[in-house]
Design an enzyme around this catalytic site. Structure first.
Site: not given
Length: 256
Positions: A12, A14, A99, A101, A171, A177, A217
């Site tokens: 991914n 991003k 996701h 985010e 996740e 991150g 991560s």
């Protein structure tokens, strides 16, 4: 991991990479995964601006070109959105859905994620559906309440589609991150419980064929322990996927 579920390692990117950078990445990646057909599935989830070129280069290679998002309507007055037919038109074969985010920063609801998942499955686009909890939810003992609700919303809106038509990615938001990673045992606990829930909702056959990834991560230093867990079918990788050599180490670990 059950033999019928082929591992999947998904990059991914991003909001990273220009078209030229994407071309260079794919040119380096494709020859080095050419011998993995039938052993590990590889997907690259690129920004919209890079998708047509990633898909063009990946054509015939076995690598899935994937989007990071789309809207569930096929056309209309939805300024700034991209539809499933648009993705299919440029050769995209998969997409991330929901996701963290997107959920946290752009307020995507469980209902919207479920509608996107159903639309992708109807069109033959492989959705990688993300679920996971925040640190506050985990510390408050509400991890499973959050995750199970997200999974239920998707599965209950899926109709009679088979488990192989979608992928889940667990996740934990607190590990994305941050450099902090769920322990392999934590990953197995969450993913094992998701698989049990899929069995309760749709039967053991559905649960057995649905791939569930870990995301949060992931890096070369921890991938082997994570992949050793019996219910973990691969990884959804952020930062460690931005460099080809790093991502290839993860792909090799998934190969076993």
């Amino acid at each position: 991991m059950a033999g019928e579920r082929r591992p999947l390692m998904a990059a991914n990117w991003k909001m990273n990479k220009t078209v030229r950078e994407a071309q260079d990445y794919m040119a380096a990646l494709l020859p080095r995964v050419a011998d993995l057909a039938g052993e590990v599935d590889v997907a690259v989830f690129a920004p919209f601006t890079c998708l047509s070129e990633v898909a063009r280069m990946a054509e015939g290679s076995g690598v899935l070109a994937g989007a990071q998002n789309f809207f569930y309507e096929d056309s209309g007055a939805y300024t700034g959105e991209v539809s499933v037919p648009m993705l299919l038109d440029v050769g995209v074969r998969a997409s991330i859905v929901g996701h963290s985010e997107r959920r946290e920063l752009f307020c995507e609801t469980d209902e919207a994620v479920a509608r996107k998942t159903r639309r992708a499955v109807e069109a033959g686009l492989l959705p990688v559906v993300c679920v996971g909890e925040t640190k506050e939810e985990r510390d408050a003992g509400r991890m499973w309440e959050k995750v199970s609700g997200q999974v239920r919303a998707v599965v209950e809106g899926l109709g009679d589609a088979p488990g192989r038509s979608l992928v889940f990615a667990y996740e934990p938001i607190w590990a994305i991150g941050t450099g902090e990673t769920a322990s392999p045992e934590d990953a197995q606990d969450a993913i094992g419980r998701i698989r049990e829930l899929l069995g309760e909702l749709r039967g053991e056959g559905f649960a057995a064929e649905t791939r569930i990834l870990y995301g949060g991560s992931i890096k070369p230093g921890n991938i082997s322990e994570i992949m050793a867990q019996k219910d973990v079918d691969g990884g959804l990788v952020g930062g460690a996927s931005l460099e080809v050599d790093s991502f290839l180490q993860l792909v090799e670990a998934a190969r076993g």
